[in-house]
Design a protein around this motif. Sequence first.
Motif, PDB file in Angstrom:
ATOM      1  N   PRO A  54       6.165  13.509  -8.077  1.00  0.00           N
ATOM      2  CA  PRO A  54       6.444  14.810  -7.453  1.00  0.00           C
ATOM      3  C   PRO A  54       5.875  14.899  -6.046  1.00  0.00           C
ATOM      4  CG  PRO A  54       5.740  15.098  -9.726  1.00  0.00           C
ATOM      5  CD  PRO A  54       5.537  13.646  -9.404  1.00  0.00           C
ATOM      6  N   GLY A  55       6.698  15.405  -5.125  1.00  0.00           N
ATOM      7  CA  GLY A  55       6.259  15.564  -3.750  1.00  0.00           C
ATOM      8  C   GLY A  55       6.469  14.344  -2.884  1.00  0.00           C
ATOM      9  N   HIS A  56       6.973  13.251  -3.477  1.00  0.00           N
ATOM     10  CA  HIS A  56       7.171  12.015  -2.722  1.00  0.00           C
ATOM     11  C   HIS A  56       8.589  11.494  -2.900  1.00  0.00           C
ATOM     12  CE1 HIS A  56       2.979  11.455  -1.542  1.00  0.00           C
ATOM     13  NE2 HIS A  56       2.643  11.827  -2.758  1.00  0.00           N
ATOM     14  N   GLN A  57       9.207  11.135  -1.792  1.00  0.00           N
ATOM     15  CA  GLN A  57      10.505  10.481  -1.834  1.00  0.00           C
ATOM     16  C   GLN A  57      10.651   9.576  -0.625  1.00  0.00           C
ATOM     17  OE1 GLN A  57      13.304  13.735  -1.804  1.00  0.00           O
ATOM     18  NE2 GLN A  57      13.220  13.976   0.424  1.00  0.00           N
ATOM     19  N   ILE A  58      11.508   8.579  -0.768  1.00  0.00           N
ATOM     20  CA  ILE A  58      11.809   7.673   0.332  1.00  0.00           C
ATOM     21  C   ILE A  58      13.302   7.763   0.597  1.00  0.00           C
ATOM     22  CG2 ILE A  58      11.875   5.275   1.090  1.00  0.00           C
ATOM     23  CD1 ILE A  58       9.366   4.776  -0.596  1.00  0.00           C
ATOM     24  N   ASN A  59      13.671   8.041   1.841  1.00  0.00           N
ATOM     25  CA  ASN A  59      15.061   8.213   2.209  1.00  0.00           C
ATOM     26  C   ASN A  59      15.574   7.028   3.018  1.00  0.00           C
ATOM     27  OD1 ASN A  59      15.146  10.949   1.134  1.00  0.00           O
ATOM     28  ND2 ASN A  59      13.920  11.542   2.916  1.00  0.00           N
ATOM     29  N   LYS A  60      16.885   6.894   3.063  1.00  0.00           N
ATOM     30  CA  LYS A  60      17.503   5.825   3.840  1.00  0.00           C
ATOM     31  C   LYS A  60      17.056   5.929   5.299  1.00  0.00           C
ATOM     32  CE  LYS A  60      22.013   3.746   4.988  1.00  0.00           C
ATOM     33  NZ  LYS A  60      21.588   2.410   4.556  1.00  0.00           N
ATOM     34  N   GLY A  61      16.636   4.810   5.849  1.00  0.00           N
ATOM     35  CA  GLY A  61      16.147   4.774   7.223  1.00  0.00           C
ATOM     36  C   GLY A  61      14.643   4.881   7.348  1.00  0.00           C
ATOM     37  N   ASP A  62      13.969   5.319   6.278  1.00  0.00           N
ATOM     38  CA  ASP A  62      12.511   5.441   6.333  1.00  0.00           C
ATOM     39  C   ASP A  62      11.850   4.074   6.471  1.00  0.00           C
ATOM     40  OD1 ASP A  62      12.737   8.152   6.046  1.00  0.00           O
ATOM     41  OD2 ASP A  62      11.959   8.248   3.997  1.00  0.00           O
ATOM     42  N   LYS A  63      10.823   4.037   7.300  1.00  0.00           N
ATOM     43  CA  LYS A  63      10.002   2.827   7.435  1.00  0.00           C
ATOM     44  C   LYS A  63       8.715   3.029   6.647  1.00  0.00           C
ATOM     45  CE  LYS A  63      11.720   1.447  12.015  1.00  0.00           C
ATOM     46  NZ  LYS A  63      12.559   2.609  12.366  1.00  0.00           N
ATOM     47  N   VAL A  64       8.356   2.007   5.874  1.00  0.00           N
ATOM     48  CA  VAL A  64       7.235   2.087   4.937  1.00  0.00           C
ATOM     49  C   VAL A  64       6.336   0.874   5.111  1.00  0.00           C
ATOM     50  CG1 VAL A  64       6.628   2.047   2.472  1.00  0.00           C
ATOM     51  CG2 VAL A  64       8.560   3.425   3.259  1.00  0.00           C
ATOM     52  N   VAL A  65       5.031   1.078   4.935  1.00  0.00           N
ATOM     53  CA  VAL A  65       4.072  -0.026   4.934  1.00  0.00           C
ATOM     54  C   VAL A  65       3.577  -0.245   3.511  1.00  0.00           C
ATOM     55  CG1 VAL A  65       1.744  -0.755   5.615  1.00  0.00           C
ATOM     56  CG2 VAL A  65       3.287   0.224   7.310  1.00  0.00           C
ATOM     57  N   PHE A  66       3.594  -1.504   3.075  1.00  0.00           N
ATOM     58  CA  PHE A  66       2.948  -1.922   1.839  1.00  0.00           C
ATOM     59  C   PHE A  66       1.677  -2.674   2.234  1.00  0.00           C
ATOM     60  CE2 PHE A  66       7.482  -1.831   0.998  1.00  0.00           C
ATOM     61  CZ  PHE A  66       7.587  -1.213  -0.242  1.00  0.00           C
ATOM     62  N   ALA A  67       0.570  -2.463   1.516  1.00  0.00           N
ATOM     63  CA  ALA A  67      -0.662  -3.168   1.856  1.00  0.00           C
ATOM     64  C   ALA A  67      -1.510  -3.382   0.611  1.00  0.00           C
ATOM     65  CB  ALA A  67      -1.464  -2.380   2.900  1.00  0.00           C
ATOM     66  N   SER A  68      -2.277  -4.472   0.632  1.00  0.00           N
ATOM     67  CA  SER A  68      -3.149  -4.753  -0.505  1.00  0.00           C
ATOM     68  C   SER A  68      -4.347  -5.584  -0.051  1.00  0.00           C
ATOM     69  CB  SER A  68      -2.387  -5.493  -1.606  1.00  0.00           C
ATOM     70  OG  SER A  68      -3.171  -5.599  -2.781  1.00  0.00           O
ATOM     71  N   VAL A  69      -5.401  -5.512  -0.840  1.00  0.00           N
ATOM     72  CA  VAL A  69      -6.620  -6.283  -0.588  1.00  0.00           C
ATOM     73  C   VAL A  69      -7.223  -6.653  -1.937  1.00  0.00           C
ATOM     74  CG1 VAL A  69      -8.000  -4.162  -0.416  1.00  0.00           C
ATOM     75  CG2 VAL A  69      -8.892  -6.298   0.548  1.00  0.00           C
ATOM     76  N   GLY A  70      -7.802  -7.853  -2.015  1.00  0.00           N
ATOM     77  CA  GLY A  70      -8.407  -8.235  -3.286  1.00  0.00           C
ATOM     78  C   GLY A  70      -9.075  -9.594  -3.237  1.00  0.00           C
ATOM     79  N   ALA A  71      -9.403 -10.095  -4.424  1.00  0.00           N
ATOM     80  CA  ALA A  71     -10.216 -11.297  -4.584  1.00  0.00           C
ATOM     81  C   ALA A  71      -9.740 -12.422  -3.689  1.00  0.00           C
ATOM     82  CB  ALA A  71     -10.210 -11.741  -6.048  1.00  0.00           C
ATOM     83  N   GLY A  72     -10.719 -13.067  -3.049  1.00  0.00           N
ATOM     84  CA  GLY A  72     -10.351 -14.201  -2.219  1.00  0.00           C
ATOM     85  C   GLY A  72     -11.215 -14.414  -0.980  1.00  0.00           C
ATOM     86  N   MET A  73     -11.468 -13.402  -0.097  1.00  0.00           N
ATOM     87  CA  MET A  73     -10.806 -12.091  -0.100  1.00  0.00           C
ATOM     88  C   MET A  73      -9.491 -12.183   0.673  1.00  0.00           C
ATOM     89  SD  MET A  73     -12.531  -9.869  -1.845  1.00  0.00           S
ATOM     90  CE  MET A  73     -11.937  -8.281  -1.271  1.00  0.00           C
ATOM     91  N   ASN A  74      -8.430 -11.702   0.053  1.00  0.00           N
ATOM     92  CA  ASN A  74      -7.105 -11.742   0.632  1.00  0.00           C
ATOM     93  C   ASN A  74      -6.640 -10.346   1.025  1.00  0.00           C
ATOM     94  OD1 ASN A  74      -6.782 -14.579   0.160  1.00  0.00           O
ATOM     95  ND2 ASN A  74      -6.437 -14.102  -2.000  1.00  0.00           N
ATOM     96  N   ILE A  75      -5.906 -10.287   2.131  1.00  0.00           N
ATOM     97  CA  ILE A  75      -5.315  -9.030   2.599  1.00  0.00           C
ATOM     98  C   ILE A  75      -3.885  -9.331   3.005  1.00  0.00           C
ATOM     99  CG2 ILE A  75      -5.475  -7.108   4.237  1.00  0.00           C
ATOM    100  CD1 ILE A  75      -8.343  -8.079   4.876  1.00  0.00           C
ATOM    101  N   ASN A  76      -2.952  -8.432   2.685  1.00  0.00           N
ATOM    102  CA  ASN A  76      -1.606  -8.573   3.228  1.00  0.00           C
ATOM    103  C   ASN A  76      -0.970  -7.222   3.464  1.00  0.00           C
ATOM    104  OD1 ASN A  76      -1.086  -7.996   0.513  1.00  0.00           O
ATOM    105  ND2 ASN A  76      -0.360 -10.046   0.047  1.00  0.00           N
ATOM    106  N   ALA A  77       0.049  -7.223   4.303  1.00  0.00           N
ATOM    107  CA  ALA A  77       0.791  -6.010   4.622  1.00  0.00           C
ATOM    108  C   ALA A  77       2.233  -6.379   4.939  1.00  0.00           C
ATOM    109  CB  ALA A  77       0.161  -5.288   5.820  1.00  0.00           C
TER     110      ALA A  77
END
Length: 360
Positions: free
Chosen positions: A332-355
């Motif tokens: 609720p309260g969240h939607q993604i529409n056509k044309g929207d630009k989004v960032v995915f990101a994560s961090v964890g053991a390693g230490m590894n980071i990606n986006a």
Amino acid sequence: MNNTIKTVIAATGSYIPEVVITNADFLNSRFLEKDGTPIVKDNATVIEKFREIAGIEERRYALPDQKASTLGYLAAKDALDSSGIDAETLDYIIVAHNFGDVAHGSNRSDMVPSLGSRIKHLLGIRNPDCVAYDLPFGCPGWLQGVIQAEYFIRSGDAKRCLVIGAETLSRVVDPHDRDTMLYSDGGGAVILEAASGAAEGILAHKTQTHSIEHAMLLTMHNPVYDCGGEKNDLFLTMNGRKLYEFALSNVPLVVKMALEKAGVHLAEIKKVLIHQANDKMDHAILQRVFKLYDMECNDIYGIMPMTISKLGNSSVATVPTLLDLVLKAKMPGHQINKGDKVVFASVGAGMNINAVVYQF
């Protein structure tokens, strides 16, 4: 690399386990310090402090007869069924996890055969050219699988890839460690396809590994706590304070690098889907990203949807599950529409980071 080919999200799926474990379920736990002495504060105080920091009120555990491969299969099946995509057309199945299949009542990893092969078997895929393999990369494993799939697709080696994140963290943690309350189980999946000349798709990505000083912030130890367990038991443990400091110092920089590679300004980003590690930490990371651009963010949770309060930290499953819930209008309260630009990101053991920067 073919610059006219884009990697697009064709389908998503998730599986949220049925067993709900609330914070109240830990009131009778025997939490210990690392030297084996009891924590002085009463459990109610410990649990409330934990809720304030992590933002977790409840989490999900797999049923006794389920393993990580089961959760991954169910998430993959959801993606296939909801999209109508024929599983026989998959070129790759990439399964991100860190502990393999762990049976209920055990903490022993079982990774032969690979979870990729197990899930391909469960899906009933006969095509031998569908290559299935595993990717252990800490919590950023699922997102790294997406990055690998993008390379396969843009090189012309694949037209369709299934990337799965599945984990049963509840089975590799010490019940006497208060950090046990962070962890949960789950599965998420995405199907990526090649699209020629498409506006949508992956725009750029960036990955780093910080191993010289930070490789041991998340490890398996024996013993972690003096809890009377088996002599050769191994439990997941972390240095929470240093991990928090590492994430705040480094994740925002990796996000900025990915945005710069994409030629996208932060002001263009509609959503940030980040690994659900810790509510306070994720909040602080996003604030620091905005600070790098000399911008203020007055609606953190409007930009950054969070599932951690109800689903906990299921490692590689958090981001694909979050994506599936948003795209299927279950947040609720969240939607993604056509044309929207989004960032995915994560961090964890390693230490590894990606986006990853993606345009829908």
